[in-house]
Write a protein that holds these residues in place. Structure first.
Motif, mmCIF file in Angstrom:
data_model
loop_
_atom_site.group_PDB
_atom_site.id
_atom_site.type_symbol
_atom_site.label_atom_id
_atom_site.label_comp_id
_atom_site.label_asym_id
_atom_site.label_seq_id
_atom_site.Cartn_x
_atom_site.Cartn_y
_atom_site.Cartn_z
ATOM 1 N N THR A 1 0.867 -1.093 -0.068
ATOM 2 C CA THR A 1 -0.045 -0.118 0.059
ATOM 3 C C THR A 1 0.806 1.208 -0.029
ATOM 4 O OG1 THR A 1 -1.682 -1.121 1.248
ATOM 5 C CG2 THR A 1 -1.879 1.128 1.147
ATOM 6 N N MET A 2 1.868 1.336 0.812
ATOM 7 C CA MET A 2 2.719 2.468 0.821
ATOM 8 C C MET A 2 3.589 2.652 -0.483
ATOM 9 S SD MET A 2 2.746 3.678 3.881
ATOM 10 C CE MET A 2 2.121 3.281 5.570
ATOM 11 N N TYR A 3 3.951 1.759 -0.991
ATOM 12 C CA TYR A 3 4.418 1.663 -2.426
ATOM 13 C C TYR A 3 3.541 2.210 -3.573
ATOM 14 C CZ TYR A 3 7.122 0.255 -6.425
ATOM 15 O OH TYR A 3 7.823 0.518 -7.868
ATOM 16 N N PHE A 4 2.227 1.626 -3.502
ATOM 17 C CA PHE A 4 1.672 2.526 -4.523
ATOM 18 C C PHE A 4 0.990 3.780 -4.015
ATOM 19 C CE2 PHE A 4 1.481 -2.032 -6.178
ATOM 20 C CZ PHE A 4 1.398 -1.656 -7.720
ATOM 21 N N CYS A 5 0.869 3.903 -2.875
ATOM 22 C CA CYS A 5 0.772 5.435 -2.683
ATOM 23 C C CYS A 5 1.622 6.506 -3.350
ATOM 24 C CB CYS A 5 0.750 5.743 -1.166
ATOM 25 S SG CYS A 5 -0.557 5.134 -0.036
ATOM 26 N N TYR A 6 2.981 6.174 -3.582
ATOM 27 C CA TYR A 6 3.599 6.817 -4.299
ATOM 28 C C TYR A 6 3.268 6.961 -5.719
ATOM 29 C CZ TYR A 6 7.369 7.316 -0.471
ATOM 30 O OH TYR A 6 7.932 7.704 0.489
ATOM 31 N N VAL A 7 2.760 5.776 -6.258
ATOM 32 C CA VAL A 7 2.209 5.812 -7.683
ATOM 33 C C VAL A 7 1.027 6.878 -7.822
ATOM 34 C CG1 VAL A 7 1.294 4.327 -9.561
ATOM 35 C CG2 VAL A 7 3.202 3.465 -8.072
ATOM 36 N N LEU A 8 0.168 6.309 -6.869
ATOM 37 C CA LEU A 8 -1.017 7.516 -7.009
ATOM 38 C C LEU A 8 -0.708 8.913 -6.836
ATOM 39 C CD1 LEU A 8 -3.175 5.039 -4.604
ATOM 40 C CD2 LEU A 8 -3.371 5.367 -7.307
ATOM 41 N N LEU A 9 0.103 9.159 -6.049
ATOM 42 C CA LEU A 9 0.583 10.676 -6.043
ATOM 43 C C LEU A 9 1.409 11.103 -7.169
ATOM 44 C CD1 LEU A 9 1.264 10.682 -2.023
ATOM 45 C CD2 LEU A 9 -0.832 11.508 -3.034
ATOM 46 N N GLN A 10 1.667 10.238 -7.939
ATOM 47 C CA GLN A 10 2.767 10.406 -9.205
ATOM 48 C C GLN A 10 3.894 10.970 -8.772
ATOM 49 O OE1 GLN A 10 0.308 13.342 -11.383
ATOM 50 N NE2 GLN A 10 -0.729 11.757 -12.380
ATOM 51 N N ARG A 11 4.504 10.236 -7.607
ATOM 52 C CA ARG A 11 5.785 10.432 -7.295
ATOM 53 C C ARG A 11 6.468 9.080 -7.700
ATOM 54 N NH1 ARG A 11 6.380 12.716 -1.249
ATOM 55 N NH2 ARG A 11 8.568 12.458 -2.087
ATOM 56 N N LYS A 12 8.022 9.426 -7.927
ATOM 57 C CA LYS A 12 8.713 8.125 -8.060
ATOM 58 C C LYS A 12 8.791 7.369 -7.042
ATOM 59 C CE LYS A 12 13.218 6.602 -9.500
ATOM 60 N NZ LYS A 12 14.547 7.094 -9.840
ATOM 61 N N PRO A 13 8.428 6.051 -7.342
ATOM 62 C CA PRO A 13 8.294 5.011 -6.007
ATOM 63 C C PRO A 13 9.765 4.938 -5.423
ATOM 64 C CG PRO A 13 7.088 4.138 -7.746
ATOM 65 C CD PRO A 13 7.734 5.255 -8.302
ATOM 66 N N ASP A 14 9.612 4.978 -4.031
ATOM 67 C CA ASP A 14 11.154 4.841 -3.297
ATOM 68 C C ASP A 14 10.876 3.469 -2.355
ATOM 69 O OD1 ASP A 14 13.086 5.157 -1.228
ATOM 70 O OD2 ASP A 14 13.697 7.167 -2.180
ATOM 71 N N LEU A 15 11.436 2.772 -2.639
ATOM 72 C CA LEU A 15 11.450 1.272 -2.125
ATOM 73 C C LEU A 15 11.839 1.484 -0.472
ATOM 74 C CD1 LEU A 15 10.778 -1.734 -2.064
ATOM 75 C CD2 LEU A 15 13.000 -2.109 -2.617
ATOM 76 N N LEU A 16 12.978 2.216 -0.145
ATOM 77 C CA LEU A 16 13.296 2.339 1.312
ATOM 78 C C LEU A 16 12.270 3.431 1.904
ATOM 79 C CD1 LEU A 16 17.262 2.743 1.206
ATOM 80 C CD2 LEU A 16 15.796 0.594 1.523
ATOM 81 N N HIS A 17 11.707 4.323 1.382
ATOM 82 C CA HIS A 17 10.820 5.138 2.133
ATOM 83 C C HIS A 17 9.420 4.125 2.440
ATOM 84 C CE1 HIS A 17 12.104 9.690 0.829
ATOM 85 N NE2 HIS A 17 12.982 8.762 1.404
ATOM 86 N N ALA A 18 8.969 3.375 1.513
ATOM 87 C CA ALA A 18 7.791 2.533 1.591
ATOM 88 C C ALA A 18 8.297 1.597 2.566
ATOM 89 C CB ALA A 18 7.591 1.920 0.490
ATOM 90 N N LEU A 19 9.481 1.080 2.702
ATOM 91 C CA LEU A 19 9.887 0.105 3.766
ATOM 92 C C LEU A 19 9.780 0.884 5.132
ATOM 93 C CD1 LEU A 19 10.944 -2.917 4.299
ATOM 94 C CD2 LEU A 19 13.369 -1.577 3.973
ATOM 95 N N ALA A 20 10.323 2.040 5.140
ATOM 96 C CA ALA A 20 10.529 2.581 6.580
ATOM 97 C C ALA A 20 9.317 3.005 7.052
ATOM 98 C CB ALA A 20 11.309 4.012 6.465
ATOM 99 N N LEU A 21 8.292 3.241 5.964
ATOM 100 C CA LEU A 21 6.883 3.819 6.485
ATOM 101 C C LEU A 21 6.306 2.567 7.028
ATOM 102 C CD1 LEU A 21 5.837 6.495 3.801
ATOM 103 C CD2 LEU A 21 6.179 6.939 6.228
#
Length: 589
Positions: free
Chosen positions: A300-320
């Motif tokens: 969900t965190m990963y695809f939030c970046y996609v929905l917000l049209q931001r480049k997906p960041d694996l480490l940010h998604a992992l940390a969140l």
């Protein structure tokens, strides 16, 4: 802090949890820490009074203190219950656990004389299956799980305490039941899951296919036979049987693919949201298991970046994801599955691309799938290997080959199993589909058994302590630079780390080999005596009937901890209080 602020802050939060867990600070001290955190948070709003370079340090300290405070709040406190050894208890189940040879196990909420507490409930295996729709009443023997005698044994009591469970109840009488009319929403969902499990049990599939289907889709491994579990463990494929990130990604992809087939491309964002909703409904249905929730949050965190049209960041998604899970329950940090799943993702981030660049060129879709599978499997396994050795003390070189062979077909197996579970849940039991599924799973289990049967590539009782694990992670860190540059410019740091690891490992081995000790272990009503002399040990066993279990729970952990090379097992003399080992007489009285 500028490049990966979220990851660093989560690391500070985790460090706070570890410090509180180790030192167990008292309430007054934690209150002072919480007050300091509050002052830091307030001060961050007044940047004019601060040197900007200190902001990063203050924020790190804020999250460190927050970790201490949250873990103090989340740490279960022992509930003092007054009871006699045998009590009539009223209870309802909250979770089904893996059965033992003699008993079915559940987590239950028990009431005794207006006292309510959580417990592990054991009932005879021949008893009727319990469900969520009834309250139960039975006579039970109540005990508190005890910590192990020695440091090398698994601390089951501490494991239960982290789940807020301080008692065990052994039902030794007839169980009466009464229909409930106060089922919560979650309990209704769990009851529905039980009904689907019963539908699978009543299907015409073979018993092994039934247990595999329940495990891979409904996260119910309670009745899988020990031989099958051993095959998955020895082949390094136990992650395939448990609901994990692979399953959630495949199920998400299945829903996403089907919806995109019927909807125009402009609805892509809506399809992502609906697909995410489906995986959360699935997680709710199978009981919000820890590994499932972790996977759903990360996706969900990963695809939030996609929905917000931001480049997906694996480490940010992992940390969140990690912060979300730990802020709810800091005890999750000590769950082995939590540690391995997040380390696997970190491994993929750290090593996948460097390894992929050294594989042949991926100039078509088939090659991309194969080579990505190879690089991802190697990356995840290399980074998780230190923890696997630390917790399980075993490793099989065949696991690399097994994962490379099985993982490419996992998507088909998971989708097929998902469809099978769905059909049975709706009451459809097609004979031809059952036969096809039986043949598929039988072939899969045969292949896995073949991998697990490679004894020469399987190693157990591997000694590994925390210092060695830390040094292995340092080696993995430098390994990336060696792979990326493909030369020896970074080899000195990598070589030095490897050399230091072996020096430390040999030092621990020498220390353990000089130790001499005599220990008395207890298993059930029997007694085991171990006599260690340098690198050799002899075990005298009172009850040889349970030798296999004794080896699993006492002998193997001892060998791993004490780095023993030579072992001997003898029958404990019934009368004499003395034993002889390496020409020495030991008095056991």
């Amino acid at each position: 802090m500028n490049r990966q602020p979220l990851l660093i802050l989560v690391c500070c939060f985790i460090l706070g949890i570890l410090i509180q867990d180790y030192f167990s600070f008292e309430r007054d001290f934690v209150f002072i820490i919480a007050l300091v955190c509050l002052l830091i948070a307030i001060s961050l709003f007044f940047k004019s009074f601060l040197i900007s370079k200190l902001n990063s340090i203050l924020i790190g300290l804020l999250f460190f203190g927050l970790g201490i405070s949250m873990h103090f709040l989340n740490f279960p406190k022992t509930s003092q219950i007054s009871f006699t050894t045998n009590e009539n208890i009223t209870f309802k189940i909250s979770k089904k656990l893996n059965s033992t040879e003699k008993n079915k196990k559940y987590e239950a909420i028990v009431k005794i004389k207006n006292q309510i507490f959580n417990t592990v409930l054991l009932i005879p295996k021949e008893s009727k299956e319990l469900d969520f729709e009834h309250y139960y009443r039975a006579k039970s023997y109540i005990s508190q799980p005890q910590s192990p005698e020695y440091d090398f044994q698994f601390d089951y009591a501490k494991y239960l305490h982290r789940k807020d469970i301080f008692y065990q109840c052994y039902v030794n009488g007839e169980i009466s039941s009464a229909k409930r009319n106060d089922l919560s929403f979650n309990e209704k969902i769990r009851q529905k899951r039980l009904e689907v499990l019963k539908e699978i049990n009543n299907s015409a599939m073979s018993s092994k296919s039934q247990e595999f289907l329940k495990g891979i889709i409904l996260a119910d491994r309670t009745e899988i036979d020990s031989e099958t579990l051993q095959d998955f463990n020895r082949s390094g494929l136990v992650h395939f049987l448990a609901i994990s990130g692979t399953h959630i990604v495949v199920i998400f992809g299945m829903f996403y693919f089907l919806l995109m087939k019927f909807l125009p491309l402009r609805f892509r964002k809506s399809v992502i949201i609906v697909s995410l909703g489906f995986i959360w409904v699935f997680a709710l249905f199978i009981g919000f298991g820890s590994s499932v929730v972790r996977s759903c949050i990360m996706l969900t965190m990963y695809f939030c970046y996609v929905l917000l049209q931001r480049k997906p960041d694996l480490l940010h998604a992992l940390a969140l994801s990690a912060f979300t899970i730990l802020i709810i329950d800091t005890q999750q940090l000590f769950d082995v599955g939590f540690q391995l799943s997040f380390l696997a993702v970190l491994g993929i981030y750290w090593l996948n691309q460097p390894i992929l660049k050294h594989l042949p060129k991926q100039n078509n879709h088939f090659k991309k799938i194969i080579y990505n599978t190879v690089s991802i499997s190697i990356s995840a396994q290399m980074v998780t290997l230190p923890l696997v050795l630390f917790y399980f003390h075993q490793f099989s070189f065949v696991s690399f080959a097994a994962n490379l062979f099985i993982v490419p077909f996992s998507e088909v197996i998971i989708i097929f199993s998902f469809v099978m579970a769905g059909l049975l849940a709706l009451g459809f039991d097609f004979k031809i589909i059952n036969i096809i599924y039986d043949v598929t799973i039988d072939l899969l289990l045969t292949v896995i058994h073949w991998f697990a049967d490679c004894e020469s590539l399987f190693f157990e009782n591997i000694s590994m302590n925390g210092v060695e694990v830390a040094m292995l992670f340092v080696i993995v860190y430098f390994l990336r630079f060696v792979i990326v540059k493909s030369n020896f410019r970074c080899a000195p740091q990598f070589s030095l780390a490897v050399l230091m690891f072996f020096i430390v490992r040999i030092s621990f081995t020498i220390y353990e080999n000089k130790r001499q000790e005599v220990l008395v272990h207890h298993y059930k009503k029997g007694k085991i005596v171990s006599v260690k002399n340098k690198s050799s040990v002899c075990f005298w066993i009172e009850n040889v009937i349970d030798q296999e279990k004794i080896r699993q729970y006492i002998i193997n952990p001892y060998i791993s901890s004490r780095r023993v090379k030579n072992i001997k097992i003898e029958r404990l003399p019934a009368v004499s209080g003395k034993v002889v080992f390496n020409n020495k007489i030991y008095n056991l009285k």
